[in-house]
Write a protein that holds these residues in place. Sequence first.
Motif, PDB file in Angstrom:
ATOM      1  N   GLU A 152       0.824  -1.208   0.000  1.00  0.00           N
ATOM      2  CA  GLU A 152       0.000   0.000   0.000  1.00  0.00           C
ATOM      3  C   GLU A 152       0.863   1.264   0.000  1.00  0.00           C
ATOM      4  OE1 GLU A 152      -3.197   0.393  -0.333  1.00  0.00           O
ATOM      5  OE2 GLU A 152      -3.532  -1.772  -0.507  1.00  0.00           O
ATOM      6  N   GLU A 153       1.957   1.245   0.735  1.00  0.00           N
ATOM      7  CA  GLU A 153       2.865   2.395   0.738  1.00  0.00           C
ATOM      8  C   GLU A 153       3.469   2.626  -0.645  1.00  0.00           C
ATOM      9  OE1 GLU A 153       5.778   1.818   3.696  1.00  0.00           O
ATOM     10  OE2 GLU A 153       4.386   2.045   5.396  1.00  0.00           O
ATOM     11  N   ASP A 154       3.811   1.550  -1.318  1.00  0.00           N
ATOM     12  CA  ASP A 154       4.356   1.691  -2.667  1.00  0.00           C
ATOM     13  C   ASP A 154       3.318   2.278  -3.623  1.00  0.00           C
ATOM     14  OD1 ASP A 154       6.708   0.656  -1.740  1.00  0.00           O
ATOM     15  OD2 ASP A 154       6.338  -1.384  -2.458  1.00  0.00           O
ATOM     16  N   LYS A 155       2.063   1.847  -3.480  1.00  0.00           N
ATOM     17  CA  LYS A 155       1.020   2.380  -4.345  1.00  0.00           C
ATOM     18  C   LYS A 155       0.785   3.868  -4.077  1.00  0.00           C
ATOM     19  CE  LYS A 155      -1.511  -1.984  -4.897  1.00  0.00           C
ATOM     20  NZ  LYS A 155      -2.781  -2.705  -4.618  1.00  0.00           N
ATOM     21  N   ASN A 156       0.785   4.264  -2.806  1.00  0.00           N
ATOM     22  CA  ASN A 156       0.593   5.684  -2.468  1.00  0.00           C
ATOM     23  C   ASN A 156       1.750   6.534  -3.001  1.00  0.00           C
ATOM     24  OD1 ASN A 156      -1.771   5.023  -1.088  1.00  0.00           O
ATOM     25  ND2 ASN A 156      -0.707   4.782   0.871  1.00  0.00           N
ATOM     26  N   THR A 157       2.940   6.011  -2.899  1.00  0.00           N
ATOM     27  CA  THR A 157       4.099   6.741  -3.433  1.00  0.00           C
ATOM     28  C   THR A 157       3.988   6.917  -4.932  1.00  0.00           C
ATOM     29  OG1 THR A 157       5.472   5.824  -1.663  1.00  0.00           O
ATOM     30  CG2 THR A 157       6.615   6.772  -3.559  1.00  0.00           C
ATOM     31  N   ALA A 158       3.542   5.869  -5.616  1.00  0.00           N
ATOM     32  CA  ALA A 158       3.393   5.957  -7.071  1.00  0.00           C
ATOM     33  C   ALA A 158       2.306   6.960  -7.451  1.00  0.00           C
ATOM     34  CB  ALA A 158       3.073   4.579  -7.641  1.00  0.00           C
ATOM     35  N   GLU A 159       1.195   6.971  -6.705  1.00  0.00           N
ATOM     36  CA  GLU A 159       0.113   7.904  -7.007  1.00  0.00           C
ATOM     37  C   GLU A 159       0.537   9.358  -6.767  1.00  0.00           C
ATOM     38  OE1 GLU A 159      -2.816   7.450  -8.346  1.00  0.00           O
ATOM     39  OE2 GLU A 159      -2.533   5.279  -8.561  1.00  0.00           O
ATOM     40  N   SER A 160       1.294   9.588  -5.698  1.00  0.00           N
ATOM     41  CA  SER A 160       1.735  10.956  -5.413  1.00  0.00           C
ATOM     42  C   SER A 160       2.761  11.449  -6.421  1.00  0.00           C
ATOM     43  CB  SER A 160       2.326  11.018  -4.002  1.00  0.00           C
ATOM     44  OG  SER A 160       3.471  10.172  -3.900  1.00  0.00           O
ATOM     45  N   ALA A 161       3.482  10.542  -7.043  1.00  0.00           N
ATOM     46  CA  ALA A 161       4.506  10.937  -8.015  1.00  0.00           C
ATOM     47  C   ALA A 161       3.940  11.119  -9.419  1.00  0.00           C
ATOM     48  CB  ALA A 161       5.625   9.899  -8.047  1.00  0.00           C
ATOM     49  N   LYS A 162       2.717  10.685  -9.670  1.00  0.00           N
ATOM     50  CA  LYS A 162       2.150  10.776 -11.012  1.00  0.00           C
ATOM     51  C   LYS A 162       2.030  12.203 -11.534  1.00  0.00           C
ATOM     52  CE  LYS A 162      -0.447   6.518 -11.703  1.00  0.00           C
ATOM     53  NZ  LYS A 162      -1.799   5.903 -11.851  1.00  0.00           N
ATOM     54  N   PRO A 163       1.474  13.165 -10.755  1.00  0.00           N
ATOM     55  CA  PRO A 163       1.362  14.540 -11.300  1.00  0.00           C
ATOM     56  C   PRO A 163       2.723  15.134 -11.691  1.00  0.00           C
ATOM     57  CG  PRO A 163       0.033  14.298  -9.323  1.00  0.00           C
ATOM     58  CD  PRO A 163       0.855  13.058  -9.427  1.00  0.00           C
ATOM     59  N   ARG A 164       3.732  14.880 -10.882  1.00  0.00           N
ATOM     60  CA  ARG A 164       5.039  15.416 -11.216  1.00  0.00           C
ATOM     61  C   ARG A 164       5.616  14.754 -12.465  1.00  0.00           C
ATOM     62  NH1 ARG A 164       6.874  14.498  -6.824  1.00  0.00           N
ATOM     63  NH2 ARG A 164       8.193  12.672  -7.095  1.00  0.00           N
ATOM     64  N   LEU A 165       5.402  13.471 -12.601  1.00  0.00           N
ATOM     65  CA  LEU A 165       5.885  12.774 -13.792  1.00  0.00           C
ATOM     66  C   LEU A 165       5.169  13.250 -15.054  1.00  0.00           C
ATOM     67  CD1 LEU A 165       6.196   9.132 -12.367  1.00  0.00           C
ATOM     68  CD2 LEU A 165       8.037  10.751 -12.828  1.00  0.00           C
ATOM     69  N   VAL A 166       3.862  13.481 -14.930  1.00  0.00           N
ATOM     70  CA  VAL A 166       3.095  13.982 -16.078  1.00  0.00           C
ATOM     71  C   VAL A 166       3.564  15.379 -16.470  1.00  0.00           C
ATOM     72  CG1 VAL A 166       0.799  14.692 -16.841  1.00  0.00           C
ATOM     73  CG2 VAL A 166       1.083  12.552 -15.576  1.00  0.00           C
TER      74      VAL A 166
END
Length: 317
Positions: A152-166
């Motif tokens: 779950e922590e890995d998924k939250n980290t990935a979701e929080s990094a999506k806007p910056r990656l986009v």
Amino acid sequence: MGERKGTNKYYPPDYDPKHGGLNKFLGTHALRERARKIDKGIIIIRFEMPYNIWCDGCKNHIGMGVRYNAEKTKVGMYYTTPVYEFNMKCHLCENHIVIRADPGNLDYVIQSGARRQENRWDPLKNEQIVPETKETQKRLFDDSMYKLEHGEEDKNTAESAKPRLVKLFNRSEAQWSDNYTANQKLRAEFRKQNNIFKGQKANDNALLKKSSLDIPLLPERDEDKKVASLLSMKLKSSKSIAENTDLVRKKIISQSSLPTHNFSKAKEEKALKILTKSNCLGILSKRKSSAVCEEVLPKKIAMESLVGDYGSSTDSE
């Protein structure tokens, strides 16, 4: 190749198996010249620099992977693992570099002769992907709840990094959508910097040729300009203090004692009349005839001018 000479198939005619192996029979070591200090516990090996360093002798950079003939010496033990020390000479100067193995931290430590180029960082602070440690892997395998929380922590980290990656992806697409224009801008900037560099190099070469020097020139700084101006002023005033004082004194003496720029022609004529009248009264008071006054004063006034009296250097002296 030297260490393979003891394992070849050629044996000399006078070889006696009673003496043991071929190296023992010939009185040589399998490492040949690399074992010339083996009686002191030193073996010469081919050592590869584990990281980038700066040499303390010549201050030059030595990159990772540069190889040296190093003297390998055992200096201690870390539990059951031997700790070795490597002594080598810099290939650019006479400085010796000593590096010791650190089995506890899986690293090498510089003992003397150089300093490490610090380019280490914490990968977690840079949001890099770091392999899991053995303890974490073991806990993930044994503890199902910890595995779920970790996922779950890995998924939250990935979701929080999506806007910056986009955002980064869109910026890259906008910048490099027109490859020709982007390449043209880069080449123009490189061309501008190259012209500046060539001009600076031409000026440096002209200055070196004019001064008959053959030394590398550093970039000019504001501090250098200030020091150069002070030195030039010091060179201009090459006279002694006594000579400068004498020149200033002579200049002051040669100047007029009264402000002559406000002394007009009308004021000069008025002053002459007043002086003439006063001189005549003085002569008459001394019981001299007025004829003598009329005869002497015009000649004296004709010879002396009031402006010349105030402004000439001969009269003032």
